[in-house]
Design a protein around this motif. Structure first.
Motif, PDB file in Angstrom:
ATOM      1  N   LEU A  59       1.114  -8.276   7.671  1.00  0.00           N
ATOM      2  CA  LEU A  59      -0.113  -7.269   7.728  1.00  0.00           C
ATOM      3  C   LEU A  59      -0.818  -6.610   6.547  1.00  0.00           C
ATOM      4  CD1 LEU A  59       0.743  -6.049  11.676  1.00  0.00           C
ATOM      5  CD2 LEU A  59      -1.020  -7.901  10.837  1.00  0.00           C
ATOM      6  N   ALA A  60       0.373  -6.050   5.843  1.00  0.00           N
ATOM      7  CA  ALA A  60      -0.111  -5.490   4.836  1.00  0.00           C
ATOM      8  C   ALA A  60      -1.008  -6.353   3.582  1.00  0.00           C
ATOM      9  CB  ALA A  60       1.139  -4.702   4.149  1.00  0.00           C
ATOM     10  N   ARG A  61      -0.308  -7.565   3.269  1.00  0.00           N
ATOM     11  CA  ARG A  61      -1.063  -8.442   2.627  1.00  0.00           C
ATOM     12  C   ARG A  61      -2.327  -8.788   3.106  1.00  0.00           C
ATOM     13  NH1 ARG A  61       4.003 -12.870   1.774  1.00  0.00           N
ATOM     14  NH2 ARG A  61       5.234 -11.398   0.684  1.00  0.00           N
ATOM     15  N   LEU A  62      -2.348  -9.165   4.384  1.00  0.00           N
ATOM     16  CA  LEU A  62      -3.675  -9.393   4.945  1.00  0.00           C
ATOM     17  C   LEU A  62      -4.828  -8.246   4.923  1.00  0.00           C
ATOM     18  CD1 LEU A  62      -2.654 -11.240   8.494  1.00  0.00           C
ATOM     19  CD2 LEU A  62      -3.886 -12.375   6.314  1.00  0.00           C
ATOM     20  N   THR A  63      -4.384  -7.174   5.047  1.00  0.00           N
ATOM     21  CA  THR A  63      -5.186  -6.051   4.998  1.00  0.00           C
ATOM     22  C   THR A  63      -5.794  -5.776   3.458  1.00  0.00           C
ATOM     23  OG1 THR A  63      -4.053  -4.812   6.767  1.00  0.00           O
ATOM     24  CG2 THR A  63      -5.577  -3.492   5.061  1.00  0.00           C
ATOM     25  N   ALA A  64      -5.022  -5.855   2.552  1.00  0.00           N
ATOM     26  CA  ALA A  64      -5.323  -5.779   1.080  1.00  0.00           C
ATOM     27  C   ALA A  64      -6.229  -6.957   0.653  1.00  0.00           C
ATOM     28  CB  ALA A  64      -4.148  -5.746   0.059  1.00  0.00           C
ATOM     29  N   GLY A  65      -5.903  -8.316   1.284  1.00  0.00           N
ATOM     30  CA  GLY A  65      -6.897  -9.130   0.790  1.00  0.00           C
ATOM     31  C   GLY A  65      -8.091  -9.298   1.218  1.00  0.00           C
ATOM     32  N   PHE A  66      -8.193  -9.057   2.765  1.00  0.00           N
ATOM     33  CA  PHE A  66      -9.628  -8.922   3.188  1.00  0.00           C
ATOM     34  C   PHE A  66     -10.427  -7.590   2.709  1.00  0.00           C
ATOM     35  CE2 PHE A  66      -7.667 -11.919   6.500  1.00  0.00           C
ATOM     36  CZ  PHE A  66      -8.726 -12.746   6.358  1.00  0.00           C
TER      37      PHE A  66
ATOM     38  N   THR B  10     -19.854  -7.157  -0.692  1.00  0.00           N
ATOM     39  CA  THR B  10     -20.585  -6.246  -0.494  1.00  0.00           C
ATOM     40  C   THR B  10     -21.033  -5.594  -1.778  1.00  0.00           C
ATOM     41  OG1 THR B  10     -18.921  -4.540  -0.100  1.00  0.00           O
ATOM     42  CG2 THR B  10     -19.629  -5.493   1.821  1.00  0.00           C
ATOM     43  N   GLU B  11     -20.192  -5.339  -2.661  1.00  0.00           N
ATOM     44  CA  GLU B  11     -20.517  -5.017  -4.017  1.00  0.00           C
ATOM     45  C   GLU B  11     -20.542  -5.887  -5.269  1.00  0.00           C
ATOM     46  OE1 GLU B  11     -21.209  -1.891  -4.394  1.00  0.00           O
ATOM     47  OE2 GLU B  11     -20.728  -1.098  -2.213  1.00  0.00           O
ATOM     48  N   GLY B  12     -19.863  -7.201  -5.070  1.00  0.00           N
ATOM     49  CA  GLY B  12     -20.038  -7.982  -5.774  1.00  0.00           C
ATOM     50  C   GLY B  12     -18.687  -8.172  -6.871  1.00  0.00           C
ATOM     51  N   VAL B  13     -17.881  -7.159  -6.652  1.00  0.00           N
ATOM     52  CA  VAL B  13     -16.554  -6.858  -7.416  1.00  0.00           C
ATOM     53  C   VAL B  13     -15.764  -6.052  -6.401  1.00  0.00           C
ATOM     54  CG1 VAL B  13     -17.655  -6.846  -9.695  1.00  0.00           C
ATOM     55  CG2 VAL B  13     -17.405  -4.900  -8.387  1.00  0.00           C
ATOM     56  N   SER B  14     -14.461  -5.970  -6.954  1.00  0.00           N
ATOM     57  CA  SER B  14     -13.423  -5.193  -6.268  1.00  0.00           C
ATOM     58  C   SER B  14     -12.491  -4.530  -6.939  1.00  0.00           C
ATOM     59  CB  SER B  14     -12.522  -6.284  -5.408  1.00  0.00           C
ATOM     60  OG  SER B  14     -11.822  -7.131  -6.164  1.00  0.00           O
ATOM     61  N   ALA B  15     -11.978  -3.456  -6.514  1.00  0.00           N
ATOM     62  CA  ALA B  15     -10.761  -2.652  -7.517  1.00  0.00           C
ATOM     63  C   ALA B  15      -9.602  -2.596  -6.651  1.00  0.00           C
ATOM     64  CB  ALA B  15     -11.391  -1.360  -7.421  1.00  0.00           C
ATOM     65  N   SER B  16      -8.482  -2.777  -7.379  1.00  0.00           N
ATOM     66  CA  SER B  16      -7.074  -2.603  -6.869  1.00  0.00           C
ATOM     67  C   SER B  16      -6.762  -1.388  -6.051  1.00  0.00           C
ATOM     68  CB  SER B  16      -5.998  -3.139  -7.844  1.00  0.00           C
ATOM     69  OG  SER B  16      -6.075  -2.168  -8.937  1.00  0.00           O
ATOM     70  N   LEU B  17      -7.427  -0.312  -6.618  1.00  0.00           N
ATOM     71  CA  LEU B  17      -7.049   0.876  -5.814  1.00  0.00           C
ATOM     72  C   LEU B  17      -7.340   0.778  -4.315  1.00  0.00           C
ATOM     73  CD1 LEU B  17      -6.543   3.924  -6.053  1.00  0.00           C
ATOM     74  CD2 LEU B  17      -8.857   4.505  -6.391  1.00  0.00           C
ATOM     75  N   ILE B  18      -8.367   0.515  -3.898  1.00  0.00           N
ATOM     76  CA  ILE B  18      -8.736   0.357  -2.597  1.00  0.00           C
ATOM     77  C   ILE B  18      -7.688  -0.454  -1.648  1.00  0.00           C
ATOM     78  CG2 ILE B  18     -10.567  -0.373  -1.053  1.00  0.00           C
ATOM     79  CD1 ILE B  18     -12.674   0.364  -2.962  1.00  0.00           C
ATOM     80  N   SER B  19      -7.616  -1.488  -2.429  1.00  0.00           N
ATOM     81  CA  SER B  19      -6.707  -2.676  -1.693  1.00  0.00           C
ATOM     82  C   SER B  19      -5.013  -2.045  -1.732  1.00  0.00           C
ATOM     83  CB  SER B  19      -6.659  -3.889  -2.151  1.00  0.00           C
ATOM     84  OG  SER B  19      -6.478  -3.844  -3.786  1.00  0.00           O
ATOM     85  N   ASN B  20      -4.962  -1.522  -2.721  1.00  0.00           N
ATOM     86  CA  ASN B  20      -3.250  -0.977  -2.620  1.00  0.00           C
ATOM     87  C   ASN B  20      -3.382   0.117  -1.781  1.00  0.00           C
ATOM     88  OD1 ASN B  20      -2.310  -2.836  -4.757  1.00  0.00           O
ATOM     89  ND2 ASN B  20      -3.016  -1.366  -6.397  1.00  0.00           N
ATOM     90  N   ILE B  21      -4.381   1.217  -1.568  1.00  0.00           N
ATOM     91  CA  ILE B  21      -4.353   2.228  -0.427  1.00  0.00           C
ATOM     92  C   ILE B  21      -4.225   1.812   0.885  1.00  0.00           C
ATOM     93  CG2 ILE B  21      -5.667   4.317   0.507  1.00  0.00           C
ATOM     94  CD1 ILE B  21      -4.006   4.840  -2.009  1.00  0.00           C
ATOM     95  N   ALA B  22      -4.982   0.516   1.088  1.00  0.00           N
ATOM     96  CA  ALA B  22      -4.912  -0.130   2.236  1.00  0.00           C
ATOM     97  C   ALA B  22      -3.651  -0.647   2.560  1.00  0.00           C
ATOM     98  CB  ALA B  22      -6.112  -1.028   2.526  1.00  0.00           C
ATOM     99  N   LYS B  23      -3.135  -1.358   1.587  1.00  0.00           N
ATOM    100  CA  LYS B  23      -1.733  -1.949   1.899  1.00  0.00           C
ATOM    101  C   LYS B  23      -0.730  -0.906   1.911  1.00  0.00           C
ATOM    102  CE  LYS B  23       1.234  -5.505  -0.274  1.00  0.00           C
ATOM    103  NZ  LYS B  23       1.377  -6.179  -1.574  1.00  0.00           N
ATOM    104  N   ALA B  24      -0.710   0.099   1.311  1.00  0.00           N
ATOM    105  CA  ALA B  24       0.220   1.255   1.588  1.00  0.00           C
ATOM    106  C   ALA B  24       0.231   1.715   2.789  1.00  0.00           C
ATOM    107  CB  ALA B  24       0.348   2.318   0.460  1.00  0.00           C
ATOM    108  N   THR B  25      -1.038   2.156   3.295  1.00  0.00           N
ATOM    109  CA  THR B  25      -1.167   2.652   4.761  1.00  0.00           C
ATOM    110  C   THR B  25      -0.637   1.864   5.753  1.00  0.00           C
ATOM    111  OG1 THR B  25      -3.317   3.667   3.934  1.00  0.00           O
ATOM    112  CG2 THR B  25      -3.140   3.565   6.307  1.00  0.00           C
ATOM    113  N   VAL B  26      -1.107   0.363   5.776  1.00  0.00           N
ATOM    114  CA  VAL B  26      -0.331  -0.470   6.376  1.00  0.00           C
ATOM    115  C   VAL B  26       1.180  -0.425   6.745  1.00  0.00           C
ATOM    116  CG1 VAL B  26      -0.234  -2.822   7.411  1.00  0.00           C
ATOM    117  CG2 VAL B  26      -2.280  -1.957   6.858  1.00  0.00           C
ATOM    118  N   LEU B  27       1.720  -0.514   5.614  1.00  0.00           N
ATOM    119  CA  LEU B  27       3.230  -0.367   5.159  1.00  0.00           C
ATOM    120  C   LEU B  27       3.741   0.959   5.800  1.00  0.00           C
ATOM    121  CD1 LEU B  27       3.622  -1.895   1.650  1.00  0.00           C
ATOM    122  CD2 LEU B  27       4.420  -2.920   3.990  1.00  0.00           C
ATOM    123  N   GLY B  28       3.180   1.941   5.545  1.00  0.00           N
ATOM    124  CA  GLY B  28       3.624   3.401   6.065  1.00  0.00           C
ATOM    125  C   GLY B  28       3.657   3.083   7.557  1.00  0.00           C
ATOM    126  N   LEU B  29       2.528   2.821   8.194  1.00  0.00           N
ATOM    127  CA  LEU B  29       2.418   2.864   9.639  1.00  0.00           C
ATOM    128  C   LEU B  29       3.533   1.884  10.189  1.00  0.00           C
ATOM    129  CD1 LEU B  29      -1.357   2.855  10.221  1.00  0.00           C
ATOM    130  CD2 LEU B  29       0.332   4.585  10.739  1.00  0.00           C
TER     131      LEU B  29
END
Length: 341
Positions: free
Chosen positions: A94-101, A109-128
Motif C-alpha cells: 500500500l505504501a508503494r502504491l500510494t507513493a507511485g500514484f 497535474t503539474e507536469g513534474v513530480s518531487a520525491s518529497l511528496i511521495s516519500n511523505i505519503a509513503k511514510a504516512t502509510v507505513l506509520g499507519l
C-alpha cells in the motif's frame, strides 16, 4: 514422522507455487498489461514485486501450522508471526502504491513530480500500517501515540536544521516558486534544471550534466531566477550590427524573414508571436539593432542562436549586406627634423 509429511508438503507446495507465480505467471501478466498501456499498471506491478512469492510461501506455512502436530501455544505464536508478516507486506504494498500514484498524479497535474511528496505519503502509510499492526497484536497504541507526540518535540529541537529544510521544501512546493523541471539560475551563478526536491535538498542538474545539491532552506531564502515562470517560453535577444551603407529597410525585412525560418524549425507553436528588430544605436563601426524572437524554453536559446547566425550570415552575403568589423585608420606625420651629428 509420518505426521510431518503433510506439513512439509504444504510448505514445499507454497514455495513452489510462489516461484512459479513470481517467475512465470506474474512476469507474463506484467508484460501483457504494460503492452495494453493500462494507466498505473507499472506502479501496481512494481509494488507487487516479490510479494506473490511471499504470500504463497506464507499460505504454505500457515497450512503447515494447522496440520502439524504442535502444541497450541506454539501454534499461536507461529500464527502471530505469520500475521505480522502478512500485515507488514500488505502495508508495504500500500505504501508503494500510494507513493507511485502520488507521483503519477503530481506528474499529470503539474507536469513534474518531487520525491518529497511521495516519500511523505509513503511514510504516512507505513506509520499507519505499523500502528494497525500493533493494535492487531493487542498492543495499546494510545500511550505510544502520546509518547511519540511528546518526544517529537524534543526530536524536532534536536534536528532543527533537518526540520527547517523539510518545511522549506514544503514551502517551495506549495508556493510553486520552483518546481521539478524548472530551469533556475542562483545568485552565485550556478544554473540548471531542478530534477528533484527531497526532504532535505534540492537537486539541480547543470547543462554540463554536473549535479548541484542545494539545501532547501538556502534555496527558499536565496535570490534566484526561474526561467520557467510564469511560462516556459522565453524571448531570445541577439545584438547585430550592419554597415552604415546598408539599406535598413532591407536589413529589417531579411532579418525578420530569417528569424521566422528559425522559429518554424525550433518553435513552430510560437510562430504567432512574430519576431522583430529594433535599431538602437549608431556605433563606432556599425548601426546596431537587437533581434527579439520567442523560443520554447531557456535551453532553446543556444540552438536558436546557432541556427540564426548561420542562416543570417549566409543571407546577408547573398543580399550584399555587410557586418563590419572594428577597424582603425592611423595617420603618421613624417618627422622632417634633421639629426645633427
Amino acid at each position: 514422522m509420518m505426521q510431518w509429511i503433510l506439513p512439509i508438503v504444504f510448505i514445499l507446495a507454497g514455495l513452489l507455487a510462489g516461484i512459479i507465480a513470481e517467475k512465470f505467471l506474474f512476469k507474463k501478466l506484467k508484460i501483457f498489461v504494460i503492452k495494453t498501456k493500462i494507466p498505473g499498471s507499472e506502479i501496481i506491478f512494481s509494488s507487487l514485486h516479490r510479494m506473490t512469492f511471499i504470500w504463497f510461501a506464507i499460505a504454505g506455512f500457515s497450512a503447515a501450522i494447522l496440520s502439524a502436530p504442535i502444541k497450541p501455544d506454539i501454534a499461536n505464536v507461529l500464527q502471530k508471526i505469520i500475521t505480522i508478516v502478512v500485515l507488514y507486506s500488505v502495508t508495504l504494498v500500500l505504501a508503494r502504491l500510494t507513493a507511485g500514484f502520488v507521483n503519477l498524479f503530481t506528474h499529470r497535474t503539474e507536469g513534474v513530480s518531487a520525491s518529497l511528496i511521495s516519500n511523505i505519503a509513503k511514510a504516512t502509510v507505513l506509520g499507519l500500517g505499523v500502528l494497525i499492526l500493533l493494535q492487531t497484536l493487542g498492543v495499546q497504541i494510545t500511550p505510544i501515540v502520546t509518547t511519540l507526540g511528546i518526544s517529537g518535540l524534543a526530536v524536532g529541537l534536536a534536528l532543527k536544521d533537518t526540520m527547517e529544510n523539510l518545511f522549506s521544501g514544503f514551502y517551495l512546493l506549495i508556493s510553486k516558486q520552483v518546481r521539478t523541471g524548472d530551469y533556475v539560475k542562483l545568485e552565485d551563478s550556478h544554473e540548471g534544471y531542478v530534477i528533484d526536491i527531497s526532504w532535505r535538498n534540492t537537486t539541480i542538474r547543470e547543462l554540463s550534466n554536473n549535479v548541484i545539491i542545494v539545501p532547501n532552506l538556502k534555496l527558499a531564502s536565496a535570490i534566484f531566477t526561474n526561467y520557467h515562470l510564469p511560462v516556459k517560453e522565453i524571448t531570445l535577444t541577439l545584438n547585430v550590427g550592419v554597415d552604415y551603407d546598408s539599406d535598413l529597410e532591407l536589413v529589417e525585412k531579411v532579418t525578420v524573414e530569417i528569424a521566422k525560418e528559425v522559429m518554424l524549425e525550433i518553435a513552430p507553436n510560437l510562430i504567432a508571436n512574430e519576431p522583430y528588430i529594433r535599431f538602437h544605436n549608431f556605433g563606432d563601426f556599425s548601426i546596431d539593432f537587437t533581434l527579439y524572437m520567442r523560443v520554447n524554453e531557456f535551453f532553446d536559446q543556444r540552438i536558436g542562436r546557432h541556427i540564426f547566425i548561420k542562416k543570417l550570415h549566409k543571407r546577408y552575403q547573398q543580399e550584399g549586406i555587410k557586418i563590419p568589423f572594428p577597424s582603425r585608420e592611423l595617420y603618421m606625420q613624417e618627422n622632417s627634423a634633421k639629426i645633427e651629428h
